[in-house]
Design an enzyme around this catalytic site. Sequence first.
Site, PDB file in Angstrom:
ATOM      1  N   ASP A   2       1.116 109.363  18.672  1.00 53.23           N
ATOM      2  CA  ASP A   2       0.756 108.639  17.452  1.00 53.23           C
ATOM      3  C   ASP A   2      -0.324 109.327  16.637  1.00 53.23           C
ATOM      4  O   ASP A   2      -1.181 110.009  17.191  1.00 53.23           O
ATOM      5  CB  ASP A   2       0.221 107.254  17.835  1.00 53.23           C
ATOM      6  CG  ASP A   2       1.311 106.230  17.756  1.00 53.23           C
ATOM      7  OD1 ASP A   2       1.776 105.979  16.626  1.00 53.23           O
ATOM      8  OD2 ASP A   2       1.704 105.725  18.810  1.00 53.23           O
ATOM      9  N   ASN A   4       0.366 111.043  13.635  1.00 53.44           N
ATOM     10  CA  ASN A   4       0.841 112.155  12.795  1.00 53.44           C
ATOM     11  C   ASN A   4       0.718 111.812  11.304  1.00 53.44           C
ATOM     12  O   ASN A   4       0.248 112.629  10.511  1.00 53.44           O
ATOM     13  CB  ASN A   4       2.316 112.465  13.077  1.00 53.44           C
ATOM     14  CG  ASN A   4       2.542 112.952  14.491  1.00 53.44           C
ATOM     15  OD1 ASN A   4       1.629 113.423  15.133  1.00 53.44           O
ATOM     16  ND2 ASN A   4       3.763 112.823  14.965  1.00 53.44           N
ATOM     17  N   GLY A   5       1.185 110.610  10.960  1.00 55.79           N
ATOM     18  CA  GLY A   5       1.183 110.191   9.557  1.00 55.79           C
ATOM     19  C   GLY A   5      -0.237 110.126   9.018  1.00 55.79           C
ATOM     20  O   GLY A   5      -0.534 110.652   7.934  1.00 55.79           O
ATOM     21  N   TRP A   7      -2.866 111.592  10.206  1.00 55.62           N
ATOM     22  CA  TRP A   7      -3.446 112.946  10.194  1.00 55.62           C
ATOM     23  C   TRP A   7      -3.092 113.642   8.879  1.00 55.62           C
ATOM     24  O   TRP A   7      -3.951 114.239   8.229  1.00 55.62           O
ATOM     25  CB  TRP A   7      -2.900 113.736  11.386  1.00 55.62           C
ATOM     26  CG  TRP A   7      -3.449 115.123  11.520  1.00 55.62           C
ATOM     27  CD1 TRP A   7      -4.545 115.514  12.231  1.00 55.62           C
ATOM     28  CD2 TRP A   7      -2.918 116.318  10.913  1.00 55.62           C
ATOM     29  NE1 TRP A   7      -4.741 116.870  12.117  1.00 55.62           N
ATOM     30  CE2 TRP A   7      -3.758 117.377  11.308  1.00 55.62           C
ATOM     31  CE3 TRP A   7      -1.837 116.583  10.082  1.00 55.62           C
ATOM     32  CZ2 TRP A   7      -3.533 118.696  10.896  1.00 55.62           C
ATOM     33  CZ3 TRP A   7      -1.614 117.885   9.662  1.00 55.62           C
ATOM     34  CH2 TRP A   7      -2.454 118.923  10.079  1.00 55.62           C
ATOM     35  N   ARG A  15       3.808 112.579   5.251  1.00 53.92           N
ATOM     36  CA  ARG A  15       3.796 112.252   6.684  1.00 53.92           C
ATOM     37  C   ARG A  15       4.508 113.324   7.522  1.00 53.92           C
ATOM     38  O   ARG A  15       4.104 113.625   8.640  1.00 53.92           O
ATOM     39  CB  ARG A  15       4.476 110.893   6.913  1.00 53.92           C
ATOM     40  CG  ARG A  15       3.723 109.727   6.306  1.00 53.92           C
ATOM     41  CD  ARG A  15       4.489 108.431   6.498  1.00 53.92           C
ATOM     42  NE  ARG A  15       4.781 108.184   7.889  1.00 53.92           N
ATOM     43  CZ  ARG A  15       3.923 107.686   8.777  1.00 53.92           C
ATOM     44  NH1 ARG A  15       2.710 107.372   8.387  1.00 53.92           N
ATOM     45  NH2 ARG A  15       4.267 107.502  10.020  1.00 53.92           N
ATOM     46  N   HIS A  19       4.089 115.326  11.304  1.00 53.53           N
ATOM     47  CA  HIS A  19       5.060 115.457  12.399  1.00 53.53           C
ATOM     48  C   HIS A  19       5.249 116.933  12.764  1.00 53.53           C
ATOM     49  O   HIS A  19       5.382 117.287  13.927  1.00 53.53           O
ATOM     50  CB  HIS A  19       6.406 114.836  12.000  1.00 53.53           C
ATOM     51  CG  HIS A  19       6.331 113.347  11.801  1.00 53.53           C
ATOM     52  ND1 HIS A  19       5.661 112.515  12.666  1.00 53.53           N
ATOM     53  CD2 HIS A  19       6.836 112.538  10.831  1.00 53.53           C
ATOM     54  CE1 HIS A  19       5.766 111.259  12.240  1.00 53.53           C
ATOM     55  NE2 HIS A  19       6.466 111.251  11.129  1.00 53.53           N
ATOM     56  N   SER A  47      11.615 106.285  18.406  1.00 53.08           N
ATOM     57  CA  SER A  47      12.050 105.030  19.031  1.00 53.08           C
ATOM     58  C   SER A  47      13.233 104.459  18.257  1.00 53.08           C
ATOM     59  O   SER A  47      13.446 104.797  17.083  1.00 53.08           O
ATOM     60  CB  SER A  47      10.900 104.019  19.043  1.00 53.08           C
ATOM     61  OG  SER A  47      10.794 103.396  17.781  1.00 53.08           O
ATOM     62  N   ASP A  49      13.379 101.696  17.039  1.00 53.82           N
ATOM     63  CA  ASP A  49      12.847 100.981  15.873  1.00 53.82           C
ATOM     64  C   ASP A  49      12.423 101.929  14.752  1.00 53.82           C
ATOM     65  O   ASP A  49      12.205 101.490  13.621  1.00 53.82           O
ATOM     66  CB  ASP A  49      11.652 100.108  16.299  1.00 53.82           C
ATOM     67  CG  ASP A  49      12.122  98.864  17.036  1.00 53.82           C
ATOM     68  OD1 ASP A  49      13.151  98.293  16.620  1.00 53.82           O
ATOM     69  OD2 ASP A  49      11.481  98.477  18.035  1.00 53.82           O
ATOM     70  N   ARG A  53      12.217 103.396   9.395  1.00 52.05           N
ATOM     71  CA  ARG A  53      11.340 104.169   8.501  1.00 52.05           C
ATOM     72  C   ARG A  53      12.128 104.712   7.305  1.00 52.05           C
ATOM     73  O   ARG A  53      13.360 104.778   7.353  1.00 52.05           O
ATOM     74  CB  ARG A  53      10.698 105.317   9.280  1.00 52.05           C
ATOM     75  CG  ARG A  53       9.747 104.802  10.330  1.00 52.05           C
ATOM     76  CD  ARG A  53       8.958 105.914  10.965  1.00 52.05           C
ATOM     77  NE  ARG A  53       8.018 105.341  11.915  1.00 52.05           N
ATOM     78  CZ  ARG A  53       6.875 105.905  12.288  1.00 52.05           C
ATOM     79  NH1 ARG A  53       6.534 107.077  11.809  1.00 52.05           N
ATOM     80  NH2 ARG A  53       6.075 105.311  13.143  1.00 52.05           N
ATOM     81  N   LEU A 113       8.536 122.393  35.524  1.00 50.45           N
ATOM     82  CA  LEU A 113       8.174 121.189  34.763  1.00 50.45           C
ATOM     83  C   LEU A 113       9.444 120.546  34.221  1.00 50.45           C
ATOM     84  O   LEU A 113      10.315 121.233  33.686  1.00 50.45           O
ATOM     85  CB  LEU A 113       7.245 121.569  33.590  1.00 50.45           C
ATOM     86  CG  LEU A 113       6.829 120.428  32.656  1.00 50.45           C
ATOM     87  CD1 LEU A 113       5.886 119.452  33.384  1.00 50.45           C
ATOM     88  CD2 LEU A 113       6.117 120.975  31.412  1.00 50.45           C
ATOM     89  N   SER A 161       4.912  99.650  22.909  1.00 48.11           N
ATOM     90  CA  SER A 161       5.966  99.913  21.916  1.00 48.11           C
ATOM     91  C   SER A 161       7.328 100.252  22.528  1.00 48.11           C
ATOM     92  O   SER A 161       7.968 101.242  22.155  1.00 48.11           O
ATOM     93  CB  SER A 161       5.531 101.035  20.954  1.00 48.11           C
ATOM     94  OG  SER A 161       4.333 100.678  20.314  1.00 48.11           O
TER      95      SER A 161
HETATM   96  C1  FPP Z   1       4.332 108.381  15.695  1.00 49.29           C
HETATM   97  O1  FPP Z   1       3.228 108.604  14.819  1.00 49.29           O
HETATM   98  C2  FPP Z   1       5.134 109.605  15.820  1.00 49.29           C
HETATM   99  C3  FPP Z   1       6.472 109.693  15.623  1.00 49.29           C
HETATM  100  C4  FPP Z   1       7.323 108.530  15.295  1.00 49.29           C
HETATM  101  C5  FPP Z   1       7.181 110.991  15.704  1.00 49.29           C
HETATM  102  C6  FPP Z   1       6.737 111.924  16.782  1.00 49.29           C
HETATM  103  C7  FPP Z   1       7.353 113.253  16.577  1.00 49.29           C
HETATM  104  C8  FPP Z   1       6.736 114.453  16.757  1.00 49.29           C
HETATM  105  C9  FPP Z   1       5.397 114.599  17.304  1.00 49.29           C
HETATM  106  C10 FPP Z   1       7.381 115.741  16.358  1.00 49.29           C
HETATM  107  C11 FPP Z   1       8.665 116.091  16.956  1.00 49.29           C
HETATM  108  C12 FPP Z   1       8.790 115.880  18.429  1.00 49.29           C
HETATM  109  C13 FPP Z   1       9.190 116.828  19.309  1.00 49.29           C
HETATM  110  C14 FPP Z   1       9.462 116.470  20.711  1.00 49.29           C
HETATM  111  C15 FPP Z   1       9.351 118.220  18.916  1.00 49.29           C
HETATM  112  P1  FPP Z   1       3.230 108.011  13.383  1.00 49.29           P
HETATM  113  O2  FPP Z   1       4.153 108.765  12.534  1.00 49.29           O
HETATM  114  O3  FPP Z   1       3.562 106.552  13.492  1.00 49.29           O
HETATM  115  O4  FPP Z   1       1.782 108.251  12.833  1.00 49.29           O
HETATM  116  P2  FPP Z   1       0.810 107.130  12.249  1.00 49.29           P
HETATM  117  O5  FPP Z   1       0.545 106.195  13.409  1.00 49.29           O
HETATM  118  O6  FPP Z   1      -0.398 107.891  11.840  1.00 49.29           O
HETATM  119  O7  FPP Z   1       1.514 106.478  11.112  1.00 49.29           O
END
Ligand code: FPP
Length: 211
Positions: A2, A4-5, A7, A15, A19, A47, A49, A53, A113, A161
């Site tokens: 969590d 990414n958005g 950040w 967003r 990612h 997910s 859900d 988005r 791994l 979640s």
């Molecule tokens: C949740 O943070 C993150 C996601 C729904 C996507 C995760 C995907 C990656 C890290 C990249 C691709 C994955 C792989 C395995 C290569 P959020 O987007 O909800 O961020 P926020 O909480 O700041 O809104």
Amino acid sequence: MDGNGRWAKRFGWPRLAGHKKGAESVRRVIRHSPSLGVETLTLYAFSSDNWKRPAEEVNGLMRLLGHFIEKEVTECRANGVRLEFIGRRDRLPSNLVPAIEGAERDTAAGRRLRVRIAIDYSSRDMLLAALRPGADREDISQALGPDVDLLIRTGGEKRLSDFLLWECAYAEFHFTPVAWPDFGERELEAAVSEFRSRERRFGEVYDTTAA
Ligand code: FPP
């Protein structure tokens, strides 16, 4: 994974930029995990859900996952990393399914791994699919996967979640405010080291003098 958005928002970026940066953290964590004694790593990439988005974000994430698989398979194979994917496949873009199957096939011999990437994943749905008349705990665990020792949630969120609900029965939780794109070797080491210092009792009492 969590944060990414948020950040990306810090820099005024879309967003998806978060990612993309998050995919670099995935790479770092995979490379560093074996040296910390981690045998299985399960990553929550998308997910069930998350389909809710905006289409632009969903499509971007699917493309990113495709690129990641394309780029990482060779290195994973060379480093003994086995890639597996959990979740539904019937709703994924048609080009992603053969990429997933190919990655699983090409890395199947990896023993250092085991990396499980959850895409279109819902733990409740996985549980429903695993439940059969007469199934016992062992059968369900067998169908779902290994119990979780340590669950790390980044970005300051403190919830499950719909992730590994059954498998987390005795998981230790590590919550960190660090956004996933900033999560690296140091943060992983700190989480694992804190985990190793915890006393896990699995419902038992170890201090018999206190009875
Ligand atoms: C949740 O943070 C993150 C996601 C729904 C996507 C995760 C995907 C990656 C890290 C990249 C691709 C994955 C792989 C395995 C290569 P959020 O987007 O909800 O961020 P926020 O909480 O700041 O809104």
